[in-house]
Design a protein around this motif. Sequence first.
Motif, PDB file in Angstrom:
ATOM      1  N   MET A   1     -32.674 -31.373  65.604  1.00 24.27           N
ATOM      2  CA  MET A   1     -31.811 -30.805  66.642  1.00 24.27           C
ATOM      3  C   MET A   1     -30.602 -30.182  65.964  1.00 24.27           C
ATOM      4  O   MET A   1     -29.998 -30.800  65.086  1.00 24.27           O
ATOM      5  CB  MET A   1     -31.324 -31.897  67.602  1.00 24.27           C
TER       6      MET A   1
ATOM      7  N   VAL B   1     -30.553 -27.517  70.463  1.00 24.15           N
ATOM      8  CA  VAL B   1     -31.974 -27.525  70.808  1.00 24.15           C
ATOM      9  C   VAL B   1     -32.788 -27.888  69.584  1.00 24.15           C
ATOM     10  O   VAL B   1     -32.266 -27.979  68.470  1.00 24.15           O
ATOM     11  CB  VAL B   1     -32.451 -26.169  71.352  1.00 24.15           C
TER      12      VAL B   1
ATOM     13  N   ASN C   1     -34.653 -31.133  76.778  1.00 23.55           N
ATOM     14  CA  ASN C   1     -34.708 -30.230  75.645  1.00 23.55           C
ATOM     15  C   ASN C   1     -33.346 -29.773  75.138  1.00 23.55           C
ATOM     16  O   ASN C   1     -33.289 -28.983  74.215  1.00 23.55           O
ATOM     17  CB  ASN C   1     -35.567 -28.993  75.962  1.00 23.55           C
ATOM     18  N   THR C   2     -32.258 -30.268  75.729  1.00 21.39           N
ATOM     19  CA  THR C   2     -30.934 -29.810  75.290  1.00 21.39           C
ATOM     20  C   THR C   2     -29.988 -30.986  75.132  1.00 21.39           C
ATOM     21  O   THR C   2     -30.073 -31.953  75.877  1.00 21.39           O
ATOM     22  CB  THR C   2     -30.309 -28.877  76.346  1.00 21.39           C
TER      23      THR C   2
ATOM     24  N   TYR D   1     -39.440 -28.892  72.594  1.00 23.47           N
ATOM     25  CA  TYR D   1     -38.979 -27.550  72.252  1.00 23.47           C
ATOM     26  C   TYR D   1     -38.582 -26.808  73.517  1.00 23.47           C
ATOM     27  O   TYR D   1     -39.126 -27.050  74.593  1.00 23.47           O
ATOM     28  CB  TYR D   1     -40.101 -26.764  71.571  1.00 23.47           C
ATOM     29  N   MET D   2     -37.631 -25.898  73.378  1.00 21.38           N
ATOM     30  CA  MET D   2     -37.236 -25.082  74.526  1.00 21.38           C
ATOM     31  C   MET D   2     -37.547 -23.628  74.187  1.00 21.38           C
ATOM     32  O   MET D   2     -37.101 -23.140  73.161  1.00 21.38           O
ATOM     33  CB  MET D   2     -35.733 -25.232  74.791  1.00 21.38           C
TER      34      MET D   2
ATOM     35  N   PRO E   1     -32.601 -25.060  80.591  1.00 25.82           N
ATOM     36  CA  PRO E   1     -32.135 -26.175  79.765  1.00 25.82           C
ATOM     37  C   PRO E   1     -32.027 -27.429  80.617  1.00 25.82           C
ATOM     38  O   PRO E   1     -31.292 -27.449  81.598  1.00 25.82           O
ATOM     39  CB  PRO E   1     -30.761 -25.719  79.292  1.00 25.82           C
TER      40      PRO E   1
ATOM     41  N   THR F   1     -26.634 -25.677  82.602  1.00 27.72           N
ATOM     42  CA  THR F   1     -27.831 -26.496  82.377  1.00 27.72           C
ATOM     43  C   THR F   1     -28.169 -27.206  83.675  1.00 27.72           C
ATOM     44  O   THR F   1     -27.308 -27.390  84.520  1.00 27.72           O
ATOM     45  CB  THR F   1     -27.586 -27.579  81.309  1.00 27.72           C
TER      46      THR F   1
ATOM     47  N   HIS G   1     -24.622 -26.086  72.947  1.00 26.18           N
ATOM     48  CA  HIS G   1     -25.910 -26.630  73.359  1.00 26.18           C
ATOM     49  C   HIS G   1     -26.801 -26.724  72.133  1.00 26.18           C
ATOM     50  O   HIS G   1     -27.010 -25.733  71.432  1.00 26.18           O
ATOM     51  CB  HIS G   1     -26.592 -25.710  74.379  1.00 26.18           C
TER      52      HIS G   1
END
Lengths: 372, 120
Positions: A103, A245, A151-152, A140-141, A147, A203, A243
């Motif tokens: 991340m 990811v 995933n965030t 995964y995004m 979001p 988000t 953010h």
Amino acid sequence: MHRVSALDMPDVPMGQLPPHLELQRTRVLCASDAPTHTENIQYSGAYASMGVDNSLQLDQFCKNCRVEVIRLTEDDMEFDMIGIDPSLANAFRRILIAEVPTMAIEKVLIANNMSVVQDEVLAHRLGLIPIKVDPRLFEYMSENDTPNEKNTIVFKLHVQCKRGAPRLTVKSDELKWLPNGSELLLATENPASNSSSRPKTYTSFSCSQDSLPEFSNNLIGPKHPDIIIAKLGPGQEIELEAHAVKGMGKTHAKWSPVSTAWYRMLPEIVLLEEVEDEMAEELVKKCPVNVFDIEDVAKGKKRAAVARPRACTLCRECIRGEDWDKRVALRRVKDHFIFTIESTGGLPPEVLFTEAVKILEDKCERVITELS
Amino acid sequence: MEHGSLKDQRASTFSLTDEDHTLANSVRFTLNQDPRVTFCGYSIPHPSDARVNIRVQTTGDPASEVLKDSLQDLMGMCQHVRSIFDKAVIEFRMSRLALLAVVGSYVQQSVYPETGPLEN
């Protein structure tokens, strides 16, 4: 005298390689100008004329392959892999550097930046900060996903240097985790009809991240609290939201889980002749990492012996000078690899290696399904 | 993607997308070790495309079968490496715990000479 085939002559060893060929097959000879015999003899029929089978059998491999851990701390580890081929070792090293996911901060929403550090430079620096979280808990995004909490990870940075105060250094411990998601509001088209209780933010977290069992005890934050992000003079302020990811080192180095990972082959030093008295003293003094030691034999004579071959850096000092390469042979063992992995903090190093091996297995699996 | 001839199944070229030296070199190693293979190699047509061409020529079996077997072998090797690595890590941790226990008991003996290892 009846005819005998050359291969049946008594001094040609069948079923086993003669010692000089075995040396060529298993050792790299490091001479003073260049190493020789560096290639790996992989072809299964390479020694067929001697009756030696060079092919791979899985059970033979499983018998010969060994792993020994030398050092293991929270952030780095050193271990030996014996009996493995360089192509596999290199594959693990490449996967560790580029394909194990982590991340890292990707999008930075800047509300106010009055510092001397430009917006994009600040965003770049934030992306490189290692985050202490297990990336396997996230997905995964892609571009089209919204979001959400799976995933965030959202961080907030709001620092102000008051007028009259001395200059302030913004360190990474100012990055605060927001488990409820983004707090910055999206601009809505029709404010009159917006009577819903929760305004839309950047988000859409359906539940707070610290209600999830994995995060209830460990807070998410940067691994090191003392990384300098920016410096503020009096009256300057930074307010932003970052953010993070999931990604792979292949896309950008900020997602690489290791600060680095490398391997070297085990050095082997052999004294071809007896090295005695002054020559022994000279040899021990020449080596910068003290590989050689003096041992006292009977009648007061001193002899040099190899004490710590693993510490050898192959600097070749011991074979420089006249005639020294006839006394000392420097070699490397071709199938003994000393791996070192230094993790940046998301995952401990032994977990990183296991993940790398799993990723190689997944690649094979993918190709097999494509072929069938 | 396999490029080969329909008449001669023994030799063909496999073009894999989204792969690079990581998988291709390892597969080439396991292919080379298979006694049914007469020729094997890989090339990367252009470094900017993530594409690898693996060429396999065998003594009689269809090339795709031999490639599949080599990939299975590679998977087996990876699984074995993973299991012995996990065992080695557990062994290392056990040995360190044992060492700490021994050192702890020596320290306790030297600081409190009358007590034994379990009394506090």
